[in-house]
Motif scaffolding. Structure first.
Motif, PDB file in Angstrom:
ATOM      1  N   PRO A 190     -25.034 -57.980  -2.766  1.00  0.00           N
ATOM      2  CA  PRO A 190     -23.637 -57.920  -3.683  1.00  0.00           C
ATOM      3  C   PRO A 190     -23.586 -59.454  -4.045  1.00  0.00           C
ATOM      4  CG  PRO A 190     -22.617 -56.907  -1.721  1.00  0.00           C
ATOM      5  CD  PRO A 190     -24.187 -57.209  -1.180  1.00  0.00           C
ATOM      6  N   THR A 191     -23.981 -60.401  -5.234  1.00  0.00           N
ATOM      7  CA  THR A 191     -23.780 -61.600  -6.061  1.00  0.00           C
ATOM      8  C   THR A 191     -23.569 -61.858  -6.526  1.00  0.00           C
ATOM      9  OG1 THR A 191     -25.509 -63.013  -5.527  1.00  0.00           O
ATOM     10  CG2 THR A 191     -26.323 -60.824  -5.900  1.00  0.00           C
ATOM     11  N   TYR A 227     -22.937 -72.269  -5.430  1.00  0.00           N
ATOM     12  CA  TYR A 227     -24.094 -72.899  -6.325  1.00  0.00           C
ATOM     13  C   TYR A 227     -24.113 -73.401  -7.023  1.00  0.00           C
ATOM     14  CZ  TYR A 227     -27.412 -71.261  -9.441  1.00  0.00           C
ATOM     15  OH  TYR A 227     -28.789 -71.370 -10.294  1.00  0.00           O
ATOM     16  N   TRP A 228     -22.915 -73.501  -7.555  1.00  0.00           N
ATOM     17  CA  TRP A 228     -23.192 -74.690  -9.347  1.00  0.00           C
ATOM     18  C   TRP A 228     -22.672 -76.283  -8.617  1.00  0.00           C
ATOM     19  CZ3 TRP A 228     -24.718 -74.311 -13.152  1.00  0.00           C
ATOM     20  CH2 TRP A 228     -25.323 -72.440 -13.862  1.00  0.00           C
ATOM     21  N   ILE A 284     -23.438 -71.234   1.191  1.00  0.00           N
ATOM     22  CA  ILE A 284     -23.437 -69.826   0.063  1.00  0.00           C
ATOM     23  C   ILE A 284     -23.816 -68.540   0.890  1.00  0.00           C
ATOM     24  CG2 ILE A 284     -24.937 -69.535  -1.394  1.00  0.00           C
ATOM     25  CD1 ILE A 284     -25.517 -71.501  -2.476  1.00  0.00           C
ATOM     26  N   ASP A 285     -24.673 -68.561   2.106  1.00  0.00           N
ATOM     27  CA  ASP A 285     -25.000 -66.821   2.530  1.00  0.00           C
ATOM     28  C   ASP A 285     -23.842 -66.386   4.049  1.00  0.00           C
ATOM     29  OD1 ASP A 285     -28.071 -67.459   2.366  1.00  0.00           O
ATOM     30  OD2 ASP A 285     -28.092 -68.360   3.746  1.00  0.00           O
ATOM     31  N   LEU A 308     -17.544 -63.579  -3.117  1.00  0.00           N
ATOM     32  CA  LEU A 308     -18.206 -64.031  -4.224  1.00  0.00           C
ATOM     33  C   LEU A 308     -17.746 -64.972  -5.764  1.00  0.00           C
ATOM     34  CD1 LEU A 308     -18.944 -60.329  -5.660  1.00  0.00           C
ATOM     35  CD2 LEU A 308     -20.510 -61.871  -3.310  1.00  0.00           C
ATOM     36  N   ALA A 309     -16.887 -65.424  -5.342  1.00  0.00           N
ATOM     37  CA  ALA A 309     -16.536 -66.895  -5.853  1.00  0.00           C
ATOM     38  C   ALA A 309     -16.380 -67.746  -5.468  1.00  0.00           C
ATOM     39  CB  ALA A 309     -14.429 -66.608  -6.114  1.00  0.00           C
ATOM     40  N   VAL A 310     -16.442 -68.167  -3.975  1.00  0.00           N
ATOM     41  CA  VAL A 310     -17.003 -69.466  -3.226  1.00  0.00           C
ATOM     42  C   VAL A 310     -18.214 -69.543  -3.363  1.00  0.00           C
ATOM     43  CG1 VAL A 310     -17.227 -69.652  -0.664  1.00  0.00           C
ATOM     44  CG2 VAL A 310     -15.119 -69.011  -1.710  1.00  0.00           C
TER      45      VAL A 310
END
Length: 608
Positions: free
Chosen positions: A177-178, A587-588, A571-572, A580-582
């Protein structure tokens, strides 16, 4: 306490796959060839062999998918299904007749036992993973956990195996899930790998212990300079060496068989007379080898001699017997020809094994009259005399004419992967003279033999007795002196107990029956393959080692990677906790860092 047995399980499953790849045929199938002789149309990859490898591969993929999903119920179902599958299949094979009743049954059963032992170890590790559960973070990255030579070598192999990295990333992205798109996922993994390589470069420089102004050590120059230059030279010239006469796919074919047929022909009718080849002798021919031939191996020059007696009785129906007598009668007006046909069978290549050599000679009126006397029994045998070569058919020329020469002694067998070419015009030069020397020829006589005390209707067969007219290269024939009388047979010629048709075969080297055989099929594929190989490998090396080095400096030469690696670990962790919001925000943030050289410089500068 979290325990991760996935890497150990994967290594054992990979070992089982490699074992099946090389030893499946020895364990299961009665055919002993799996990876060899694939060029032959009779020997191909067995379907059950491919199916077994596909099943092993799919089981590895399923285990990886379940590990990423961290599903205990699926893991339990997978474990018991695999256990039942291997037990039922291996026990069935172990006690099958195809294994127990063969000559090498002990070896096959031992191979099955070794394979079952490997899979049992894999199932044991899988059961330990099932007992302790999955770790909270299954992202892995085991190859980049430690910064040493072993992990660098393993990581390099992992990246060099075709499609392995892409398939693993695609599977992980599908099962995890990502919020990231697939190419975003690839971008994160590419950053992770570049940071690992940047850390390894720092480790190398630290271990070298070289300071400012010190030259590079000799062993570094040897491996990176001399060995690298040797590898590039081998890539450039290696394919040409493989396509030379010394390449491993070129071999001398063996003569597997030979047949000889004689047919009498007039304008509209044909009469088979002689059929031979069941009794023959073959050996290396060495007489006058230095004078007659170019550089050949001994196995390439083979002397073939057949029995003078036909393998079959001569039978004709009464109307056909009358036709045959009319052809040989003195009142016949049609030209009578004699067709001589050899069919040679060589061992390789399997797509062009049969080589046909045929020559048709026009008989003289005297020979036709003698054959008529042989037919009515007033003459034992008739010497076959032929008209000048201008009336013959087939690839036949000889340097000196006499009326007993039916064909040249030397028969050259060549060709390619698709067809066999036979020539009876082998050209050679005398070392002591610049002109072409005389061709040795073969002359024959024919007669009918009858079985004594025969009560059956079929009691006759034709005998075809031959002799060789050898004119040594250092001798001068009568034709050279302006005389056209026949040459005398050489008494020191070919020593053999068979006095029938004979020939000295020159077997040209051809493509053998190996894995690389299809690559050496023709000169067109040779040029295309060489150019493609050099261009593709050269482009790959250029892109991998020497292209864009200047543009990579801001991303490869990072004094410190700790802060960037922390972002990747966050991120992992956010993905593992389903935050997923974090994950998306991190990532950005990572993307903004790489878009701003100043920010990247501040985060990766050397720590005080």
């Amino acid at each position: 306490e979290e325990r991760d047995y996935y890497i150990s399980t994967l290594c054992v499953d990979t070992l089982a796959f490699v074992f099946a790849l090389f030893f499946y045929q020895a364990c299961v199938s009665s055919r002993s060839k799996s990876l060899t002789n694939t060029f032959s149309l009779e020997v191909v990859f067995p379907a059950d062999y491919i199916f077994a490898l596909v099943v092993l591969f799919l089981l590895i993929v399923c285990d990886r998918a379940i590990y990423v999903l961290m599903s205990n119920p699926l893991k339990a179902l997978y474990h018991y299904c695999v256990l039942a599958l291997y037990l039922s299949y291996l026990m069935t094979q172990y006690w099958s007749k195809g294994v127990r009743l063969t000559g090498n049954s002990n070896m096959k059963q031992t191979c099955l036992e070794v394979f079952f032992t490997i899979k049992a170890l894999s199932l044991a590790l899988s059961s330990r993973q099932l007992r302790f559960g999955f770790p909270s973070n299954t992202a892995g990255h085991w190859l980049m956990r430690e910064k040493d030579y072993v992990h660098l070598i393993l990581y390099s192999i992992y990246r060099l195996v075709p499609f392995l990295q892409e398939m693993r990333l695609m599977l992980d992205w599908t099962c995890t899930p990502t919020t990231l798109q697939f190419f975003d996922w690839l971008r994160v993994e590419e950053i992770r790998g570049s940071l690992f390589l940047a850390d390894m470069r720092k480790v190398f420089r630290k271990e070298e212990g070289s300071g400012k102004g010190l030259k590079q050590r000799w062993y570094i120059k040897f491996f990176q300079g001399f060995v690298g230059f040797a590898v590039l030279s081998l890539i450039l010239w290696g394919p040409l060496l493989l396509y030379s006469s010394k390449n491993p796919a070129v071999a001398v074919p063996d003569l597997m068989g030979a047949t000889f047929n004689v047919t009498l022909i007039d304008k509209t009718r044909s009469f088979p007379l002689f059929d031979g080849g069941q009794k023959k002798l073959t050996h290396v021919w060495k007489q006058h080898k230095d004078e007659y031939f170019r550089v050949y191996d001994d196995r390439q020059i083979q002397h073939l001699a057949l029995s003078s007696d036909s393998d079959t009785f001569w039978t004709l129906s009464p109307p056909r017997q009358k036709d045959f007598s009319d052809v040989l009668s003195a009142n016949a007006t049609n030209r009578v020809e004699l067709q001589l046909s050899f069919v040679f069978t060589r061992s390789i290549p399997v797509t062009a094994q049969h080589c046909v050599f045929s020559v048709t000679r026009t008989l003289t009126e005297e020979t036709v009259s003698d054959l008529s006397k042989v037919l009515d029994g007033s003459l034992d045998s008739a010497v076959l005399r032929v008209q000048p070569d201008g009336n013959s058919k087939g690839r036949f020329k000889h340097a000196y004419e006499h009326d007993q020469a039916l064909y040249n002694l030397f028969v050259e067998i060549g060709g390619d992967m698709t067809k066999c070419q036979v020539s009876n015009n082998y050209q050679f030069l005398n070392r002591n003279r610049s002109d072409k020397v005389s061709q040795p020829t073969v002359g024959c006589s024919m007669g009918i033999k009858r079985q004594s005390n025969c009560t059956n209707s079929v009691c006759e067969w034709w005998a075809f007795t031959c002799q060789t007219f050898m004119t040594p290269p250092n001798a001068t024939s009568d034709h050279d002196n302006g005389n056209n009388k026949p040459a005398e047979p050489n008494q020191n010629q070919l020593n053999t107990e068979l006095k029938g048709p004979e020939a000295v075969l020159i077997l040209e080297k051809t493509i053998g029956e190996t894995v690389l055989s299809s690559l050496f099929g023709s000169k067109g594929s040779l040029i295309g393959l060489y150019v493609s190989f050099v261009l593709v490998v050269g482009r790959f090396i250029h892109l991998s080692f020497s292209s864009g080095l200047r543009q990579k400096i801001p991303y490869d030469e990072l004094p410190s990677t700790d802060k960037l690696r922390i972002i990747l670990e966050d991120i992992d962790d956010a993905r593992a906790e389903r935050e997923l919001a974090v994950e998306e925000e991190l990532y950005w943030g990572l993307i903004h860092i790489y878009r701003s050289p100043a920010v990247l410089f501040e985060l990766t500068k050397k720590q005080q």
